[in-house]
Design an enzyme around this catalytic site. Structure first.
Site, PDB file in Angstrom:
ATOM      1  N   ARG A 102      63.386  38.198  18.054  1.00  0.00           N
ATOM      2  CA  ARG A 102      63.687  37.167  19.045  1.00  0.00           C
ATOM      3  C   ARG A 102      64.174  37.895  20.278  1.00  0.00           C
ATOM      4  NH1 ARG A 102      68.406  35.416  22.175  1.00  0.00           N
ATOM      5  NH2 ARG A 102      68.376  33.162  22.342  1.00  0.00           N
TER       6      ARG A 102
ATOM      7  N   ASP B 277      65.753  38.133  23.781  1.00  0.00           N
ATOM      8  CA  ASP B 277      66.725  37.350  24.529  1.00  0.00           C
ATOM      9  C   ASP B 277      66.325  37.215  25.997  1.00  0.00           C
ATOM     10  OD1 ASP B 277      69.525  36.214  24.908  1.00  0.00           O
ATOM     11  OD2 ASP B 277      69.613  37.950  26.246  1.00  0.00           O
TER      12      ASP B 277
ATOM     13  N   VAL C 112      64.027  36.337  28.247  1.00  0.00           N
ATOM     14  CA  VAL C 112      62.948  37.134  28.840  1.00  0.00           C
ATOM     15  C   VAL C 112      62.667  36.732  30.292  1.00  0.00           C
ATOM     16  CG1 VAL C 112      61.873  37.648  26.624  1.00  0.00           C
ATOM     17  CG2 VAL C 112      61.148  35.621  27.906  1.00  0.00           C
TER      18      VAL C 112
ATOM     19  N   GLU D 128      63.216  33.772  24.020  1.00  0.00           N
ATOM     20  CA  GLU D 128      64.083  32.777  24.639  1.00  0.00           C
ATOM     21  C   GLU D 128      63.823  32.841  26.137  1.00  0.00           C
ATOM     22  OE1 GLU D 128      68.769  31.789  25.556  1.00  0.00           O
ATOM     23  OE2 GLU D 128      68.011  33.835  25.484  1.00  0.00           O
TER      24      GLU D 128
ATOM     25  N   PHE E  48      64.804  20.473  24.567  1.00  0.00           N
ATOM     26  CA  PHE E  48      64.908  19.529  23.450  1.00  0.00           C
ATOM     27  C   PHE E  48      66.382  19.346  23.079  1.00  0.00           C
ATOM     28  CE2 PHE E  48      65.167  18.303  19.031  1.00  0.00           C
ATOM     29  CZ  PHE E  48      64.156  17.364  18.877  1.00  0.00           C
TER      30      PHE E  48
ATOM     31  N   HIS F 191      74.055  29.397  18.951  1.00  0.00           N
ATOM     32  CA  HIS F 191      75.213  30.170  19.405  1.00  0.00           C
ATOM     33  C   HIS F 191      75.529  29.916  20.876  1.00  0.00           C
ATOM     34  CE1 HIS F 191      72.066  32.901  20.950  1.00  0.00           C
ATOM     35  NE2 HIS F 191      72.996  33.291  21.808  1.00  0.00           N
ATOM     36  N   ASP F 192      74.492  29.795  21.712  1.00  0.00           N
ATOM     37  CA  ASP F 192      74.706  29.604  23.147  1.00  0.00           C
ATOM     38  C   ASP F 192      75.388  28.278  23.446  1.00  0.00           C
ATOM     39  OD1 ASP F 192      73.967  31.813  24.650  1.00  0.00           O
ATOM     40  OD2 ASP F 192      71.838  31.342  24.535  1.00  0.00           O
TER      41      ASP F 192
ATOM     42  N   GLY G 244      78.955  28.326  21.730  1.00  0.00           N
ATOM     43  CA  GLY G 244      79.863  29.344  22.241  1.00  0.00           C
ATOM     44  C   GLY G 244      80.051  29.343  23.734  1.00  0.00           C
TER      45      GLY G 244
END
Length: 615
Positions: free
Chosen positions: A264, A266, A268, A303, A330, A396-397, A400
């Site tokens: 994955r 991060d 990009v 992402e 979404f 997490h984003d 957090g």
């Protein structure tokens, strides 16, 4: 000048078949380069090779030995491609033979991407111990939940012992406090024995600040572009071939030497590359070549917030060839539909209507005007199967990056939690869960770092304050440098045995079984979908069809009972799952069968019906 033999070899210290160490480092502007052996204090000169590479073959290095690189008469520096920093980012590099591990996963076959049920976790907070070894002991739990793919937040070496992972400074190295590289290999091997694929989150858009030495070796960074987190990686400026080699070989290493199934990548959108061949496309092509050699397929997931299908379009069609992407939109539409605040970037999303659009179109903003951005944004995502889009109700984003790191369990009702995950699993997209959401974890997941530089630590504190100002939040954010912030972000596994957490966990298990086994839910043909939205009722009806099977989901986001219509195509609709029932900690029972026509569904509920289509 031909340097292809170097650009197909990994940098750092590797061992050949004869057991000799091959050393390679890129320092194109250096006039002399040495490797300093930590045990004997010897300084071995490296040989200059083409295009700024320095090489050496030696018997003086053995696994476990500490070593440094010395540029000309400078200070000793860790290896930019170090595999293990046993003493952290400021210590010597440690020789590690990445090929020595005895794998037992020879019969493992990576699952088709459209079969993935993804579970995102952070090694440091997933268990009390915060290690790969401790996480391995929870694999049976994940199998019982129904998970077949885990996504590990970044594990490349960062400063200190606690960090989300996006401040890594040695992309080839595995965090020492998690157990180091061999522990990761052991963990992946164990996952494969359990039938679980492993996705690793990696960061190719920037490096962290503390312990970052790459710029001392060569032009790894460029001031042509800027990122919100640090200097941009030099993928298209002078000397960029050496930089591209470094990152392409890094991706191949995770696949080849650690048996990672998918990466994955991060953010990009923060990778700036105007080369004729984008770095992502090059990674795709090299990954395909590796698969041709090994027979093992590997996926690349990105992402990004650009709503640009060029990233997931095949390379032969002019795209970068990524296999899938996260869809934040979404999540944003789902969040505001649940009644949560519409501040910051959430202000662009309308309850119910934006969610219905995302069900249909993947991107909410697909060429229409964005008030938040003050411009038209995005493009149509027609023709792309649903499994190329990954959706979630939290990650997490979005946990957090809240000031207090509150999970969904602290923001909405228990009934709404069940509705939100139902909304994810009935979508025509790949589902992702964030660790602990399946049992309603009440601890926050807060942003934490362990920088030892006091000025840097204070800069992080101030940066967090500025970020929350955009969301008009009042009060003080938890100190990201405090150990207490990290410790209170750990999962509380004892909750699984308490109510209502146990009922929620059982509900997730049932939902995952349906997602895996019901033909209408395993179908990722986005054309086999119908969505009706009723804004005044705060209600959405989703229909999915496949292989003679038909499901209808009624999503009631309101706090009142609402009437909905079951389609008239069939004589009887069978209840598959109702979030409101006592079995799942609710208070309302839905009849097992219903005829077409009106049905009243409880407040904040997810109700799923199914039928076999008449032939």
């Amino acid at each position: 000048m031909n340097y292809d033999h170097l650009l197909t070899s990994p940098p750092g210290v590797r061992f050949n078949a004869a057991g000799r160490a091959n050393v390679m480092v890129w320092a194109p502007k250096a006039s002399r380069m040495y490797i300093a052996l930590g045990k004997s204090s010897q300084m071995l000169p490296l040989n200059p090779d083409v295009y700024g590479f320095w090489t050496l073959q030696t018997d003086e290095l053995m696994p476990g030995d500490p070593y440094w690189f010395v540029i000309e008469d400078g200070d000793p520096l860790p290896d930019p491609a170090t595999l293990f920093q046993a003493d952290g980012v400021h210590g010597a590099s440690t020789v590690f033979d990445v090929t020595a591990f005895e794998w037992t996963d020879g019969s493992w076959k990576n699952k088709a991407l459209n079969e993935y049920i993804i579970y995102e976790l952070h090694i440091g907070t997933f268990t009390e111990e915060g290690t790969f070894e401790a996480a391995e002991k929870r694999l049976d739990y994940l199998v019982g939940l129904g998970i077949n793919a885990i996504e590990i937040m970044p594990v490349s070496q960062f400063a200190g012992d606690r960090n989300w992972g996006y401040d890594g400074v040695f992309p080839y190295s595995v965090q020492n406090t998690y157990g180091g590289p061999e522990a990761l290999q052991q963990f992946v091997d164990a996952c494969h024995r359990k039938g679980i694929a492993v996705i690793l989150d990696i960061v190719y858009n920037h490096l962290g600040p503390e312990g970052n030495v790459l710029g001392k070796f060569g032009p790894y960074f460029t001031d042509k572009y800027h990122t919100p987190w640090g200097d941009a990686i030099n993928f298209d400026d002078a000397w960029s071939d050496g930089v591209r080699h470094y990152f392409v070989q890094n991706a191949l290493m995770w696949f080849r030497d650690f048996h990672i199934d998918a990466l994955r990548l991060d953010a990009v959108h923060a990778i700036k590359d105007f080369s004729p061949k984008h770095i992502l496309q090059e990674i795709r092509e090299q990954t395909n070549a590796l698969t041709g050699q090994t027979g093992r397929p590997h996926y690349l997931i990105v992402e990004m917030d650009l709503n640009d299908t060029r990233f997931i379009k095949p390379t032969e069609a002019g795209g970068y060839g990524m296999d899938a992407q996260w869809i934040d939109e979404f999540h944003h539409a789902l969040r505001v539909s649940s009644g949560q605040d519409r501040t910051g970037y959430y202000s662009d999303f309308e309850p119910i209507t934006s969610l219905a659009k995302s069900y249909r179109d993947a991107y909410v903003y697909d060429g229409i005007y964005s008030e938040h951005r003050k411009r038209k944004f995005g493009m149509k995502a027609e023709g792309f199967p649903g499994y190329q889009f990954i959706v979630f109700s939290q990650n997490h984003d979005h946990v957090g990056n809240r000031m207090l790191g509150e999970r969904t369990s602290q923001l909405v009702s228990f009934e709404m939690q069940k509705l939100l995950v139902g909304a994810v699993f009935v979508s025509p997209f790949l589902p992702l869960l964030f660790m602990g959401e399946e049992f309603g974890e009440t601890n926050p997941f807060q942003y934490f770092v362990s920088h030892t530089d006091k000025e840097l630590a204070q800069a992080v504190r101030e940066g967090r304050k500025r970020e929350f100002a955009a969301f008009h939040m009042e009060g003080e954010a938890p100190d990201p440098v405090s150990d207490a912030t990290f410790r209170q972000s750990k999962l509380q596994w004892d909750l699984c045995e308490k109510e209502p957490h146990r009922s929620l966990l059982d509900y997730y298990k049932k939902l995952i079984v349906l997602k895996k086994t019901h033909p209408a839910l395993t179908n990722y043909d986005r054309d086999a979908l119908a969505v009706d939205s009723f804004e005044e009722k705060q209600l959405i009806r989703v229909q999915r069809v496949s292989q003679g099977h038909h499901v209808v989901a009624i999503l009631n986001f309101s706090k009142s009972p609402q009437e909905a219509l079951l389609p008239s195509e069939h004589l009887v609709w069978h209840k598959l799952l109702a979030s409101s029932e006592p079995e799942w900690g609710g208070m309302h029972i839905i009849a097992e069968q219903h005829t077409p026509g009106a049905i009243t569904v409880p407040p904040e509920s997810f109700t799923l019906f199914g039928n076999i289509i008449d032939s």
